[in-house]
Design a protein around this motif. Structure first.
Motif, PDB file in Angstrom:
ATOM      1  N   GLY A  63     -68.896 -52.822 -56.674  1.00 52.78           N
ATOM      2  CA  GLY A  63     -70.178 -52.832 -56.495  1.00 52.78           C
ATOM      3  C   GLY A  63     -70.760 -53.316 -55.270  1.00 52.78           C
ATOM      4  N   ILE A  64     -71.650 -53.193 -54.427  1.00 53.53           N
ATOM      5  CA  ILE A  64     -72.741 -54.166 -53.682  1.00 53.53           C
ATOM      6  C   ILE A  64     -72.667 -55.319 -53.888  1.00 53.53           C
ATOM      7  CG2 ILE A  64     -73.509 -51.986 -52.784  1.00 53.53           C
ATOM      8  CD1 ILE A  64     -76.543 -52.778 -54.208  1.00 53.53           C
ATOM      9  N   GLY A  65     -72.803 -55.983 -55.746  1.00 49.10           N
ATOM     10  CA  GLY A  65     -73.328 -57.230 -55.624  1.00 49.10           C
ATOM     11  C   GLY A  65     -72.083 -58.299 -55.785  1.00 49.10           C
ATOM     12  N   GLU A  66     -70.588 -57.498 -54.902  1.00 50.30           N
ATOM     13  CA  GLU A  66     -69.946 -58.475 -54.620  1.00 50.30           C
ATOM     14  C   GLU A  66     -70.039 -58.976 -53.786  1.00 50.30           C
ATOM     15  OE1 GLU A  66     -67.648 -59.267 -57.550  1.00 50.30           O
ATOM     16  OE2 GLU A  66     -67.911 -57.580 -59.021  1.00 50.30           O
ATOM     17  N   ASP A  67     -68.777 -59.821 -53.652  1.00 51.13           N
ATOM     18  CA  ASP A  67     -68.712 -60.397 -52.037  1.00 51.13           C
ATOM     19  C   ASP A  67     -67.341 -61.020 -52.046  1.00 51.13           C
ATOM     20  OD1 ASP A  67     -68.880 -62.562 -54.352  1.00 51.13           O
ATOM     21  OD2 ASP A  67     -69.245 -64.291 -52.611  1.00 51.13           O
ATOM     22  N   TRP A  68     -67.022 -60.946 -50.567  1.00 52.90           N
ATOM     23  CA  TRP A  68     -65.988 -61.038 -49.644  1.00 52.90           C
ATOM     24  C   TRP A  68     -65.767 -61.710 -48.734  1.00 52.90           C
ATOM     25  CZ3 TRP A  68     -67.478 -56.534 -51.251  1.00 52.90           C
ATOM     26  CH2 TRP A  68     -67.466 -55.847 -50.669  1.00 52.90           C
ATOM     27  N   THR A  69     -65.055 -62.524 -48.462  1.00 58.23           N
ATOM     28  CA  THR A  69     -64.742 -63.058 -47.000  1.00 58.23           C
ATOM     29  C   THR A  69     -64.233 -62.433 -46.019  1.00 58.23           C
ATOM     30  OG1 THR A  69     -64.857 -65.414 -47.857  1.00 58.23           O
ATOM     31  CG2 THR A  69     -64.204 -65.254 -45.965  1.00 58.23           C
ATOM     32  N   LEU A  70     -63.153 -61.408 -46.620  1.00 63.27           N
ATOM     33  CA  LEU A  70     -62.181 -60.777 -45.587  1.00 63.27           C
ATOM     34  C   LEU A  70     -61.834 -59.857 -46.234  1.00 63.27           C
ATOM     35  CD1 LEU A  70     -58.932 -61.059 -45.853  1.00 63.27           C
ATOM     36  CD2 LEU A  70     -60.015 -64.060 -46.141  1.00 63.27           C
ATOM     37  N   GLY A  71     -61.632 -58.440 -45.404  1.00 67.41           N
ATOM     38  CA  GLY A  71     -61.070 -57.140 -45.485  1.00 67.41           C
ATOM     39  C   GLY A  71     -59.870 -56.643 -45.010  1.00 67.41           C
ATOM     40  N   ILE A  72     -58.815 -56.575 -45.610  1.00 61.90           N
ATOM     41  CA  ILE A  72     -57.141 -55.765 -45.383  1.00 61.90           C
ATOM     42  C   ILE A  72     -57.718 -54.026 -45.052  1.00 61.90           C
ATOM     43  CG2 ILE A  72     -55.033 -56.018 -45.037  1.00 61.90           C
ATOM     44  CD1 ILE A  72     -55.167 -58.261 -46.010  1.00 61.90           C
ATOM     45  N   GLU A  73     -57.533 -53.779 -44.477  1.00 62.90           N
ATOM     46  CA  GLU A  73     -57.737 -51.953 -44.339  1.00 62.90           C
ATOM     47  C   GLU A  73     -56.676 -51.537 -43.700  1.00 62.90           C
ATOM     48  OE1 GLU A  73     -61.663 -51.037 -42.572  1.00 62.90           O
ATOM     49  OE2 GLU A  73     -62.338 -52.279 -44.064  1.00 62.90           O
ATOM     50  N   GLY A  74     -56.026 -49.904 -44.403  1.00 61.24           N
ATOM     51  CA  GLY A  74     -55.298 -49.117 -44.103  1.00 61.24           C
ATOM     52  C   GLY A  74     -55.031 -47.763 -44.579  1.00 61.24           C
ATOM     53  N   PRO A  75     -54.488 -46.918 -44.095  1.00 61.57           N
ATOM     54  CA  PRO A  75     -54.520 -45.510 -44.350  1.00 61.57           C
ATOM     55  C   PRO A  75     -53.791 -45.325 -45.547  1.00 61.57           C
ATOM     56  CG  PRO A  75     -52.568 -45.259 -42.630  1.00 61.57           C
ATOM     57  CD  PRO A  75     -53.582 -46.797 -42.695  1.00 61.57           C
ATOM     58  N   ARG A  76     -53.976 -44.693 -46.677  1.00 63.71           N
ATOM     59  CA  ARG A  76     -52.790 -44.987 -47.971  1.00 63.71           C
ATOM     60  C   ARG A  76     -51.468 -44.624 -47.317  1.00 63.71           C
ATOM     61  NH1 ARG A  76     -53.806 -44.414 -53.345  1.00 63.71           N
ATOM     62  NH2 ARG A  76     -55.976 -43.842 -52.403  1.00 63.71           N
ATOM     63  N   GLU A  77     -51.481 -43.859 -46.387  1.00 63.25           N
ATOM     64  CA  GLU A  77     -49.921 -43.451 -46.256  1.00 63.25           C
ATOM     65  C   GLU A  77     -49.274 -44.987 -46.002  1.00 63.25           C
ATOM     66  OE1 GLU A  77     -52.360 -42.094 -44.425  1.00 63.25           O
ATOM     67  OE2 GLU A  77     -51.664 -39.838 -45.730  1.00 63.25           O
ATOM     68  N   ALA A  78     -49.924 -45.772 -45.057  1.00 60.75           N
ATOM     69  CA  ALA A  78     -49.391 -47.200 -44.829  1.00 60.75           C
ATOM     70  C   ALA A  78     -48.787 -48.279 -45.844  1.00 60.75           C
ATOM     71  CB  ALA A  78     -49.914 -47.918 -43.583  1.00 60.75           C
ATOM     72  N   TRP A  79     -49.675 -47.928 -46.249  1.00 60.78           N
ATOM     73  CA  TRP A  79     -49.638 -48.624 -48.113  1.00 60.78           C
ATOM     74  C   TRP A  79     -48.715 -48.298 -48.853  1.00 60.78           C
ATOM     75  CZ3 TRP A  79     -51.602 -53.547 -47.939  1.00 60.78           C
ATOM     76  CH2 TRP A  79     -52.949 -53.384 -47.647  1.00 60.78           C
ATOM     77  N   GLU A  80     -49.040 -47.221 -48.956  1.00 59.21           N
ATOM     78  CA  GLU A  80     -47.492 -46.755 -50.053  1.00 59.21           C
ATOM     79  C   GLU A  80     -45.872 -46.913 -49.541  1.00 59.21           C
ATOM     80  OE1 GLU A  80     -48.751 -42.293 -51.265  1.00 59.21           O
ATOM     81  OE2 GLU A  80     -50.240 -42.990 -51.697  1.00 59.21           O
ATOM     82  N   GLY A  81     -45.950 -46.700 -48.264  1.00 60.53           N
ATOM     83  CA  GLY A  81     -45.332 -47.298 -47.533  1.00 60.53           C
ATOM     84  C   GLY A  81     -44.247 -48.862 -48.272  1.00 60.53           C
ATOM     85  N   LEU A  82     -45.461 -49.932 -48.199  1.00 58.55           N
ATOM     86  CA  LEU A  82     -45.150 -51.371 -48.637  1.00 58.55           C
ATOM     87  C   LEU A  82     -44.822 -51.132 -50.153  1.00 58.55           C
ATOM     88  CD1 LEU A  82     -45.859 -54.137 -47.872  1.00 58.55           C
ATOM     89  CD2 LEU A  82     -47.522 -53.623 -48.605  1.00 58.55           C
ATOM     90  N   GLU A  83     -43.460 -51.204 -50.359  1.00 61.01           N
ATOM     91  CA  GLU A  83     -43.340 -51.801 -51.318  1.00 61.01           C
ATOM     92  C   GLU A  83     -42.886 -53.395 -51.498  1.00 61.01           C
ATOM     93  OE1 GLU A  83     -39.510 -49.428 -52.934  1.00 61.01           O
ATOM     94  OE2 GLU A  83     -40.074 -47.643 -51.095  1.00 61.01           O
ATOM     95  N   ILE A  84     -42.768 -54.137 -52.834  1.00 58.77           N
ATOM     96  CA  ILE A  84     -42.927 -55.152 -53.347  1.00 58.77           C
ATOM     97  C   ILE A  84     -41.253 -55.392 -54.250  1.00 58.77           C
ATOM     98  CG2 ILE A  84     -43.918 -57.244 -54.277  1.00 58.77           C
ATOM     99  CD1 ILE A  84     -46.536 -56.360 -53.830  1.00 58.77           C
ATOM    100  N   ASP A  85     -40.341 -56.269 -53.363  1.00 58.54           N
ATOM    101  CA  ASP A  85     -39.137 -56.472 -54.502  1.00 58.54           C
ATOM    102  C   ASP A  85     -39.689 -57.117 -55.245  1.00 58.54           C
ATOM    103  OD1 ASP A  85     -36.707 -56.835 -54.931  1.00 58.54           O
ATOM    104  OD2 ASP A  85     -36.010 -56.768 -53.242  1.00 58.54           O
TER     105      ASP A  85
END
Length: 107
Positions: A63-85
């Motif tokens: 929500g808007i009450g949360e804070d963060w220093t940085l963000g990483i953004e990308g289309p769903r297709e790019a993230w779905e191609g990322l696999e963690i072994d």
């Protein structure tokens, strides 16, 4: 359409476990990392709350009450191609522990 990995709470629990067990997080000051950051997967946002180099919590759709220093953004297709072994992660962790016991540090 079924759930993607990022929509699965178990995936985020495993992510937290892998990060928190990673010996590299305690090297070169990573154990003092206290910044929150978000990851945008398409239209979905996940806030990663960090404290002393460990993932404390993952918040879906913060929500808007949360804070963060940085963000990483990308289309769903790019993230779905990322696999963690996780097997490779476990192997790397064992290598780091062995090197640590011999007094070798990661640089």
């Amino acid at each position: 359409m079924g759930l993607t990995a990022f929509e699965d709470e178990e995936w985020w629990d495993r992510y937290r476990e892998v990060v928190n067990d990673d010996p590299e997080m305690s090297t070169r000051g990573h154990d003092t990392f206290d910044e929150n950051f978000y990851i945008d997967v398409g239209d979905d946002r996940y806030l990663i709350k960090m404290y002393e180099g460990e993932v404390e919590e993952v918040v879906a759709d913060p929500g808007i009450g949360e804070d963060w220093t940085l963000g990483i953004e990308g289309p769903r297709e790019a993230w779905e191609g990322l696999e963690i072994d996780y097997g490779a992660t476990e192997t790397r962790r064992e290598e780091m522990r062995a090197a640590s016991s011999k007094g070798v540090t990661n640089r």
